[in-house]
Design a protein around this motif. Structure first.
Motif, PDB file in Angstrom:
ATOM      1  N   ILE A  98       0.221  67.808  -7.161  1.00 14.29           N
ATOM      2  CA  ILE A  98       0.167  66.562  -6.406  1.00 14.29           C
ATOM      3  C   ILE A  98       1.449  65.802  -6.682  1.00 14.29           C
ATOM      4  CG2 ILE A  98      -1.089  64.413  -6.024  1.00 14.29           C
ATOM      5  CD1 ILE A  98      -3.607  65.885  -7.074  1.00 14.29           C
ATOM      6  N   ASP A  99       2.198  65.535  -5.640  1.00 11.27           N
ATOM      7  CA  ASP A  99       3.504  64.886  -5.759  1.00 11.27           C
ATOM      8  C   ASP A  99       3.314  63.379  -5.851  1.00 11.27           C
ATOM      9  OD1 ASP A  99       6.223  64.426  -5.782  1.00 11.27           O
ATOM     10  OD2 ASP A  99       6.498  64.758  -3.634  1.00 11.27           O
ATOM     11  N   GLY A 100       3.722  62.828  -6.975  1.00 10.89           N
ATOM     12  CA  GLY A 100       3.573  61.390  -7.181  1.00 10.89           C
ATOM     13  C   GLY A 100       2.416  61.090  -8.117  1.00 10.89           C
ATOM     14  N   ARG A 101       1.963  59.864  -8.084  1.00 10.61           N
ATOM     15  CA  ARG A 101       0.839  59.473  -8.947  1.00 10.61           C
ATOM     16  C   ARG A 101      -0.386  60.267  -8.531  1.00 10.61           C
ATOM     17  NH1 ARG A 101      -0.948  55.121 -11.964  1.00 10.61           N
ATOM     18  NH2 ARG A 101      -3.214  54.945 -11.988  1.00 10.61           N
ATOM     19  N   GLY A 102      -0.874  61.141  -9.395  1.00 11.19           N
ATOM     20  CA  GLY A 102      -1.913  62.072  -9.003  1.00 11.19           C
ATOM     21  C   GLY A 102      -3.269  61.792  -9.624  1.00 11.19           C
ATOM     22  N   ARG A 129      10.544  61.091 -11.007  1.00  8.50           N
ATOM     23  CA  ARG A 129       9.515  61.704 -10.163  1.00  8.50           C
ATOM     24  C   ARG A 129       8.413  62.327 -11.024  1.00  8.50           C
ATOM     25  NH1 ARG A 129      11.050  65.561  -4.969  1.00  8.50           N
ATOM     26  NH2 ARG A 129       9.009  65.462  -3.913  1.00  8.50           N
ATOM     27  N   ILE A 130       7.168  62.153 -10.581  1.00  9.65           N
ATOM     28  CA  ILE A 130       6.007  62.676 -11.296  1.00  9.65           C
ATOM     29  C   ILE A 130       5.326  63.748 -10.455  1.00  9.65           C
ATOM     30  CG2 ILE A 130       3.780  62.126 -12.346  1.00  9.65           C
ATOM     31  CD1 ILE A 130       4.702  59.221 -12.547  1.00  9.65           C
ATOM     32  N   TRP A 131       5.007  64.865 -11.078  1.00 12.71           N
ATOM     33  CA  TRP A 131       4.131  65.863 -10.475  1.00 12.71           C
ATOM     34  C   TRP A 131       2.875  65.982 -11.330  1.00 12.71           C
ATOM     35  CZ3 TRP A 131       6.861  70.992  -8.568  1.00 12.71           C
ATOM     36  CH2 TRP A 131       7.482  70.745  -7.323  1.00 12.71           C
ATOM     37  N   ALA A 166      13.070  69.796  -7.178  1.00 11.96           N
ATOM     38  CA  ALA A 166      12.634  68.477  -6.716  1.00 11.96           C
ATOM     39  C   ALA A 166      13.065  67.346  -7.646  1.00 11.96           C
ATOM     40  CB  ALA A 166      11.110  68.467  -6.571  1.00 11.96           C
ATOM     41  N   GLY A 167      13.661  67.680  -8.789  1.00 10.32           N
ATOM     42  CA  GLY A 167      14.091  66.649  -9.727  1.00 10.32           C
ATOM     43  C   GLY A 167      12.951  65.982 -10.472  1.00 10.32           C
TER      44      GLY A 167
END
Length: 262
Positions: A98-102, A129-131, A166-167
């Motif tokens: 999940i890309d972003g706050r998951g 960036r958060i995964w 994706a960094g």
């Protein structure tokens, strides 16, 4: 609309159609398994959901209704890794990012007694960036032998390649005991989320909420491969091989297709 109700036949037909339409120059010359990175909306995304539901229902009782309710808020932000058995033209394993706050950051506070602000402060989540690695699942017939090692290694390696492109800086996850032990064996550097202890979650009696600093993962897994290489037992040899493949991509990088813009 996301679907968790595909049967094995429908999933196999979708995989066969994908393989038939893939240009020959995109297929590796050898290797039984192929990993594909796909976004929500791709037909293969529902095949990945089929793998999720099949594994989670058998392990924890999480059927179609549970999976739909739990992941509906995150479908549009989900990316999927699907590992395909090319010989049989069927799915073998899947992972969801999940890309972003998951889901981990949304669900963990009520279990660990630390609110979202406290979690963010504990791990420096204000920037970068958060995964959220929400799911990693391997179908039963691909566990416990060399095939299982390749399938799981492809899942983890594709996550690392995609995240690097994706960094990604931060990664979070909810892990049942088995998944936690597998990642620890690989040498993945996991921290308990905000110092939390294990807790029951979605049918898993022992669940770990964890934080990973993404740029540290490869070096840590490579170090575990070197550590295990000096131990002459079957388990250590298998662990060393898995850690080496995940850290370096040797023998598997040519079987990964990033069919998504990151």
């Amino acid at each position: 609309m996301a679907r968790y109700d595909l049967g094995p036949g429908a999933a196999a037909r979708s995989v066969a159609g994908f393989l038939a339409g893939l240009p020959a120059d995109r297929l590796p010359r050898d290797g039984r398994f192929l990993a594909v990175f796909v976004p929500d909306g791709d037909p293969l995304a529902d095949v990945a959901r089929h793998v999720e539901r099949t594994v989670f229902e058998a392990a924890f009782g999480n059927d179609e209704a549970v999976m739909t309710a739990e992941y509906a808020p995150y479908e549009r932000d989900s990316l999927f890794v699907l590992v395909i058995d090319r010989e049989r033209a069927v799915p073998a394993g899947a992972a969801r990012i999940i890309d972003g706050r998951g889901k981990t950051l949304d669900d963990a506070p009520r279990f660990i007694g630390v609110d979202a602000a406290g979690i963010a402060a504990a791990h420096g989540l204000g920037t970068g960036r958060i995964w959220d690695c929400a799911v990693a699942a391997v179908l039963p017939e691909y566990r416990g032998d060399r095939s299982g090692l390749e399938v799981s290694s492809l899942l983890y390696r594709t996550y690392l390649i995609g995240g690097a492109q994706a960094g990604v800086v931060h990664s979070t996850s909810m892990l049942d005991r088995g998944a936690y032990r597998n990642l620890a064996m690989l040498g993945v550097p996991m921290l308990p989320l905000a110092g939390s202890q294990p807790f029951p979650y979605l049918g898993s009696p022992e669940n770990y909420a964890v934080y990973l600093h993404f740029p540290d993962i490869v070096a840590s897994v490579a170090a575990r491969a070197r550590e295990l290489a000096g131990v002459d037992t079957p388990q250590a040899r298998a662990g060393a091989l898995a850690s080496h493949m995940v850290a370096t991509g040797e023998g598997i990088d040519d079987r990964i297709l990033l069919a998504v813009r990151l």
